[in-house]
Design an enzyme around this catalytic site. Structure first.
Site, PDB file in Angstrom:
ATOM      1  N   CYS B  81       0.865  -1.482  -0.121  1.00 29.46           N
ATOM      2  CA  CYS B  81       0.044   0.181   0.147  1.00 29.46           C
ATOM      3  C   CYS B  81       0.766   1.297   0.080  1.00 29.46           C
ATOM      4  CB  CYS B  81      -0.830   0.060   1.204  1.00 29.46           C
ATOM      5  SG  CYS B  81      -0.037   0.263   2.750  1.00 29.46           S
ATOM      6  N   CYS B 207     -30.906  38.551 -49.167  1.00 33.26           N
ATOM      7  CA  CYS B 207     -29.965  38.631 -48.317  1.00 33.26           C
ATOM      8  C   CYS B 207     -29.203  37.668 -47.589  1.00 33.26           C
ATOM      9  CB  CYS B 207     -30.447  39.730 -46.922  1.00 33.26           C
ATOM     10  SG  CYS B 207     -31.539  39.196 -46.267  1.00 33.26           S
ATOM     11  N   HIS B 535     -32.892  39.626 -41.033  1.00 30.21           N
ATOM     12  CA  HIS B 535     -32.032  40.028 -42.090  1.00 30.21           C
ATOM     13  C   HIS B 535     -30.544  39.542 -41.644  1.00 30.21           C
ATOM     14  CE1 HIS B 535     -30.255  42.813 -44.964  1.00 30.21           C
ATOM     15  NE2 HIS B 535     -29.528  43.420 -43.967  1.00 30.21           N
TER      16      HIS B 535
END
Lengths: 178, 588
Positions: B81, B207, B535
């Protein structure tokens, strides 16, 4: 964790906090290990750049929203970058490549639509003017030619003022800035 | 620990620590490959080290198995460990044993660890073993499907060649000067303004078309193609005339107009005319009437005098250029290779879609070409998962606004994240032989030269029988790195970011592909107003200055205006372009 009065409960809560701490540690190490790998292998994203872009965009939005700034965004145009002015409806004149007539640029699309026989209104117009004549010769052929468009639905729309609406669209499109 | 010193870009392995280097020189890759037998992978899970599948590892010294930070020594397989650095049994093992026991492996995370440096270390062969274990766990039998299946008409990998500058020889120079006349700059004011900047007349609700045309007229590879005369409209029409003469008797329902004027419908020719006009130096707004006429002939269902969707127009137009050009070619082109026409050469990329069975991990992969990427607009919920933990360092918790902003990067993260398909969309798993719940993940197999991102702002709901526009602001960067969205990166992260050659990239696999993932913004098509009455306007970036193209009106704007604008289509071009060896033989 404060120790409750009961010994049993104290042992339980100690155990549970022990397990919890273990799980939490494990998760932390998971994340640390993953991040370590990402960083060491150079796989991390360039966060400084991303945050800089975010900062610039926030700054920009503040500036644009500020009314005291010259209304660059939606100003009415006086002259363009070349010093030219342009009318609301483009007035260049050229010949239609379909019928040869001289047409004004700003009205070219509606003209072409009728000229080429495209669009709803053109088909309706043809139906109205020539249906009577066509019917004399062959009822079925006129129906087959125009049936998708000459149903009551589109006729009603014409009556309700489609041209008007379209006109509004057109106006919105070019006059939006004012 | 300075990250910068060890920093390598894009999956390059860092220098091993001396202990790992020692271990490698002594043992080669044998021990790591041997570990492969101990690698246990659950489908869609993480790799772990277990001698037996049911083993519960414990520390040989203290017997602990939780909290887990257990390491198995690669040399002797003993487990220790490392929970408490002060009393690390793993480190003690390394110190107490003769040299050779310094390297261990995290049993739960399958990561190498140097017990002396006390740091995670990396090794190519170990990672390869882990990846192979992953795939073995989720594939039919022993067939490894790491390499992608051969794409239809396998793309020949053409060599990357160095750029060789070209200058005309005296004979060529003579020809050039004889057959052309230099363009004159206009008056003083226009002389410092960029070439190719010119307004477009609105022909009546057009456009949507003007905005896309402006972006395309300034798309560098497209612009270069047409300005280099690669599609000469005079030659093209002449060739078609000869073709028409032969087919005249056969073609009985050629449209009246074409017969009359002997003009072949070709959107590329109209583009060529437009490029010539735009770069001629004339600053008067141009009327794209011929182009509209041609496009309406091509896209009959869109031919009407009304406002339309710019994105729809974009797709239709690219298709128009492709269709007319491809008719001339004899050999069929592989999809997505971009060899068919200039439209696809510039815009087409390849998307990869992986569908993974959640039960067994089997993955089914498909490739699809695309000319753009459509992204859903949703607010970032505290940024992407990857950024969330790091964002909190910068006090995002208090700044709720910045956490809620939609960003293009956020949209791309969302586009490429693994998505759990609903239980009503169960996918038939070849391995399980039943329908299973699955995960789907998208990634980009091949990046196009020019990336167009379409932001889905127009929602059409068939159930509610209405459409609406999403006005939400989207932040988009001026420089964009697409590397995290490539298939190689996505695959790599799926396998725990292991060092492995995951994808047979289109480009050279060994060179760092970072340059070819970097993109620069050059055009933004924006939409203002309502869905039915709005637009379109395009912002163009030329020599790092921004210009607003509003139909006939061209003006210069500050960078801030663009950053704050409502992006609908955002165009990025690869920062660095490479040349591939040509297949065609060029006569000297």
């Amino acid at each position: 964790m404060s120790a409750p009065n009961d010994d049993n409960a104290s042992a339980h809560s100690q155990l549970s906090s022990h397990f919890f701490a273990g799980l939490l540690d494990s998760i932390i190490v998971d994340v640390a290990s993953e991040c370590h790998r990402i960083a060491r292998l150079g796989l991390d994203r360039n966060l400084e750049e991303e945050e800089e872009e975010l900062r610039l965009s926030t700054q920009a939005r503040v500036m644009v929203a500020d009314p005291s700034n010259s209304g660059e965004a939606n100003s009415k145009y006086v002259v363009d970058i070349f010093g030219q002015t342009h009318p609301a409806i483009a007035n260049e004149i050229f010949d239609c490549m379909n019928c040869g007539r001289a047409i004004m640029a700003g009205r070219f699309a509606p003209h072409l639509e009728k000229c080429m026989g495209k669009g709803r209104k053109a088909r309706l117009k043809t139906t109205r003017s020539s249906t009577a004549a066509q019917n004399r010769y062959s009822r079925s052929s006129s129906v087959s030619a125009y049936s998708p468009y000459s149903n009551s639905h589109s006729v009603n729309q014409a009556v309700n003022g489609t041209p008007g609406v379209t006109g509004e669209d057109y106006t919105e499109c070019t006059f939006e800035e004012t | 620990m300075s990250l910068k010193n060890n920093h390598r870009r894009n999956g390059q392995i860092p220098q091993p620590c001396p202990h790992l280097a020692d271990f490698r020189s002594r043992n080669g890759q044998k021990p790591f490959r041997a570990l492969q037998e101990c690698l246990r992978v659950k489908p869609l899970g993480r790799a772990a080290i277990r001698r037996d599948p049911d083993e519960v590892p414990r520390c040989s010294t203290c017997g602990h198995y939780a909290p887990s930070r257990l390491y198995a020594c690669v040399a002797c397989a003993a487990v220790y460990c490392h929970s408490l650095p002060e009393s690390s049994h793993a480190a003690f093992h390394a110190e107490s044993m003769p040299t050779g026991h310094e390297i261990a492996v995290d049993v739960d995370r399958a990561e190498l660890f140097c017990c002396v440096c006390r740091d995670q270390v990396y090794d190519r062969d170990f990672d390869a073993a882990v990846v192979l274990a992953h795939t073995a766990a989720s594939t039919l039998g022993s067939r490894l499907t790491l390499l992608p299946p051969m794409l239809p008409e396998s793309q020949k990998k053409r060599r990357r060649v160095d750029y060789r500058p070209w200058t005309p020889d005296p004979k060529e120079r003579f020809l050039m000067e004889r057959d052309s006349s230099p363009l004159k700059r206009g008056d003083e004011d226009s002389s410092c303004l960029p070439w190719g900047l010119r307004g477009l007349n609105n022909l009546g609700n057009t456009c949507f078309m003007n905005s896309v045309l402006q972006a395309l007229l300034h798309t560098p590879p497209l612009r270069n193609y047409f300005l280099s005369d690669r599609h000469n409209r005079f030659l093209c029409q002449q060739n078609s005339k000869m073709g028409n003469v032969n087919k005249k008797n056969a073609a009985s329902h050629d449209s009246n107009n074409n017969k009359k004027k002997n003009l072949r419908l070709c959107l590329a020719c109209d583009m060529d005319a437009m490029f010539s006009a735009f770069f001629s130096g004339d600053r008067k707004p141009y009327s794209p009437a011929k182009f509209l006429y041609s496009w309406w002939q091509h896209a009959e269902n869109l031919a009407s005098y009304e406002q339309q969707d710019a994105h729809e127009f974009f797709i239709s137009m690219l298709d128009g250029i492709h269709e007319k050009v491809e008719k001339n070619q004899c050999k069929p082109q592989s999809q997505g290779s971009g060899d068919c026409c200039i439209a696809h050469k510039v815009f087409s990329g390849i998307l990869r879609s992986d569908v993974t069975c959640t039960s067994c991990g089997f993955t089914s992969t498909t490739y699809d070409p695309c000319v753009d990427i459509s992204l859903d607009l949703e607010p970032n919920r505290g940024g992407s998962a990857k950024m969330a933990s790091l964002k909190s360092h910068h006090g995002c918790n208090g700044e709720t606004e910045s956490c809620g902003i939609s960003t293009l990067i956020g949209c791309l993260d969302r586009f490429t994240r693994p998505e759990r398909l609903g239980s009503d969309q169960k996918f038939f798993c070849q391995q399980c032989q039943v329908r299973q719940e699955s995960l789907k993940q998208m990634s980009i197999r091949k990046l196009p030269l020019v990336s167009c991102f379409h932001i889905k702002r127009f929602e059409h709901s068939t159930t509610k029988k209405m459409s609406r526009k999403v006005d939400r602001y989207l932040q988009f960067p001026f420089s964009l790195d697409m590397a995290p969205y490539r298939s190689s990166s996505i695959l790599r992260s799926r396998f725990g970011n292991r060092i492995f050659a995951f994808e047979d990239d289109d480009d050279e696999p060994d060179s760092s592909n970072e340059s070819s993932s970097e993109f620069e913004l050059f055009a933004v098509v924006t939409h203002t107003g309502r869905l039915d009455a709005g637009h379109y306007v395009t912002y163009l970036r030329l020599s790092n200055l921004w210009y607003k193209c509003d139909d006939s009106w061209i003006s210069q704007v500050s960078e801030s205006i663009v950053r704050a604008a409502q992006g609908y289509m955002v165009f990025y071009v690869q920062k660095i372009l490479y040349y591939k060896a040509s297949e065609k033989l060029v006569s000297s």
